[in-house]
Scaffold this active site. Structure first.
Site, PDB file in Angstrom:
ATOM      1  N   ASN A  69      -3.304  -5.488  13.088  1.00 38.55           N
ATOM      2  CA  ASN A  69      -4.782  -4.890  13.352  1.00 38.55           C
ATOM      3  C   ASN A  69      -5.270  -5.208  14.503  1.00 38.55           C
ATOM      4  OD1 ASN A  69      -4.930  -3.128  11.027  1.00 38.55           O
ATOM      5  ND2 ASN A  69      -5.123  -4.703   9.703  1.00 38.55           N
ATOM      6  N   THR A  75       0.853  -1.196  -0.073  1.00 42.18           N
ATOM      7  CA  THR A  75       0.111  -0.015   0.142  1.00 42.18           C
ATOM      8  C   THR A  75       0.977   1.335  -0.187  1.00 42.18           C
ATOM      9  OG1 THR A  75      -1.888  -1.081   1.318  1.00 42.18           O
ATOM     10  CG2 THR A  75      -1.840   1.281   1.501  1.00 42.18           C
ATOM     11  N   TYR A 126      -7.955  -8.365   7.564  1.00 42.67           N
ATOM     12  CA  TYR A 126      -8.996  -7.585   6.881  1.00 42.67           C
ATOM     13  C   TYR A 126     -10.362  -8.380   6.740  1.00 42.67           C
ATOM     14  CZ  TYR A 126      -5.343  -4.062   6.125  1.00 42.67           C
ATOM     15  OH  TYR A 126      -4.354  -3.188   6.433  1.00 42.67           O
ATOM     16  N   HIS A 131      -7.145 -11.240  -1.200  1.00 39.07           N
ATOM     17  CA  HIS A 131      -6.626 -10.581   0.162  1.00 39.07           C
ATOM     18  C   HIS A 131      -7.300 -11.189   1.336  1.00 39.07           C
ATOM     19  CE1 HIS A 131      -4.305  -8.702   2.965  1.00 39.07           C
ATOM     20  NE2 HIS A 131      -4.292  -7.241   2.457  1.00 39.07           N
ATOM     21  N   ASN A 180      -3.982 -10.776   6.928  1.00 38.71           N
ATOM     22  CA  ASN A 180      -3.802  -9.294   7.724  1.00 38.71           C
ATOM     23  C   ASN A 180      -4.967  -8.890   8.430  1.00 38.71           C
ATOM     24  OD1 ASN A 180      -0.952  -9.634   6.730  1.00 38.71           O
ATOM     25  ND2 ASN A 180      -1.081  -7.839   5.370  1.00 38.71           N
TER      26      ASN A 180
END
Length: 361
Positions: A234, A25, A179, A174, A177
């Site tokens: 996260n 990103t 999400y 994805h 991580n």
């Protein structure tokens, strides 16, 4: 024995070498969440990677979690990404687009009409995101209803089709991580009942249905997936039994014949073997359960990468930050050249500085 610099057949897609540019990103999308001319140049410069996986790209306006990240749901975005894929292909490279929905890692200011983020749960993590005013706490999410799942799955299908229409060679789902998709996978987050909560079979259902749908839409040989079994990124605790969870998941993916599984080993951007883990994770056992092309990521040096390829513990090596500061990383690795130093203060947002101005040999 194979080396990093040998070509590789990725489900019929020829890769010049086994070094993959990991998804990174960079927060440089223009209004309308589109890539721009700098984005085109950035990826063109790095086309000597065997494969480029693009920065995470949201599948819908509700999938966005950070300011100035690109999407793949509008005609303008498809056209803009087409310029990126054209440039990469003209330079001899291959490009997969990473398809992203952040779930609860978002803020109301980033979402349509100030909507709440959506997730498997209504529990808010102690996490930050990057909005117009800088770093802010994420907003409280709402739990998706079961009757919203078909629409979400279709958003992934449309995004995958759009990525192919934009000239990409494939897509990477994805599911790492922590999400949205990993928020469904883990029992540390997923507190729902019904068909998408409770058992491992139910918690993996959404990911499997998305993968099945995307494979039908664009072809399984054009579809990969990214997983991160041990990361707590996260503010998300690990699953109570990550080995069982992720083994079951890859066993469900195996019959689809997808292009690859891409695994973040250990903590995202951190320790490869976290000391706080209840027990070590056996990545080799996970690889064996899948049986297909295996891509690994997290802190691989040139020597580690070469050893992994030679020993057969990986087919492809995804490398992140060194590709930012070294557009010609493949050549520098092969020739043993010194690497450029990363400008960490220019990773997120801005213009050409720290983006397209790194020197090549």
């Amino acid at each position: 024995m194979p080396t990093l610099y040998d070509s590789f057949d990725l489900s019929g897609i020829h890769l010049d070498n086994r070094l993959v540019m990991a998804p990174l990103t960079r927060n440089r999308a223009t209004p309308g969440n589109k890539p721009n001319a700098l984005t085109v140049e950035y990826y063109r410069q790095r086309a000597t990677a065997g494969l480029i996986i693009t920065e995470a790209t949201q599948i819908s306006p509700m999938g966005q979690g950070y300011i100035d990240t690109p999407g793949i749901y509008s005609a303008d975005q498809i056209e803009a990404w087409g310029s990126v894929s054209d440039a990469v292909h003209a330079a001899g490279g291959k490009l997969f687009m990473q398809l992203w929905h952040v779930g609860r890692i978002s803020h109301t200011s980033l979402l349509p009409d100030g909507a709440s983020p959506v997730s498997s749960t209504d529990r808010k993590p102690n996490a930050m995101t990057f909005a117009a005013e800088g770093f802010v706490e994420v907003s409280a999410p709402r739990a998706l209803r079961d009757d919203e799942m078909p629409g979400l799955i279709d958003d992934y299908r449309k995004a995958a089709r759009n990525a192919i229409d934009a000239g990409c060679d494939g897509v990477e789902i994805h599911s790492a991580n922590n999400y949205l998709l990993e928020q469904f996978l883990r029992d540390s987050v997923n507190d729902r009942s019904g068909p998408y909560g409770g058992s491992i079979e139910n918690r993996t259902r959404l990911v499997v249905e998305i993968m099945q749908t995307v494979c039908r839409e664009v072809g399984a040989n054009r579809v990969g997936i990214r997983l991160s079994p041990m990361t707590t990124f996260n503010d998300t605790p690990r699953d109570s039994d990550p080995q069982a969870l992720y083994t079951y998941l890859v066993e469900q993916l195996k019959p689809l014949g997808i292009a690859y599984v891409h695994v973040v080993e250990g903590e995202t951007g951190g320790a490869r073997e976290p000391e706080d883990a209840a027990r070590p994770f056996d990545y080799n056992a996970l690889k064996a359960a899948f049986g297909g092309c295996w891509m690994v990521n997290n802190g691989y040096s040139k020597e580690m990468a070469g050893s992994a390829i030679a020993q057969g513990s990986a087919d492809l090596i995804a490398i992140g930050r060194p590709f930012i500061s070294n557009p010609d990383l493949v050549r520098r690795f092969e020739e043993g050249a010194e690497l450029n130093q990363l400008q960490e203060d220019k990773l997120y947002g801005g213009g050409a500085a720290g983006y397209t101005d790194y020197p090549t040999l």
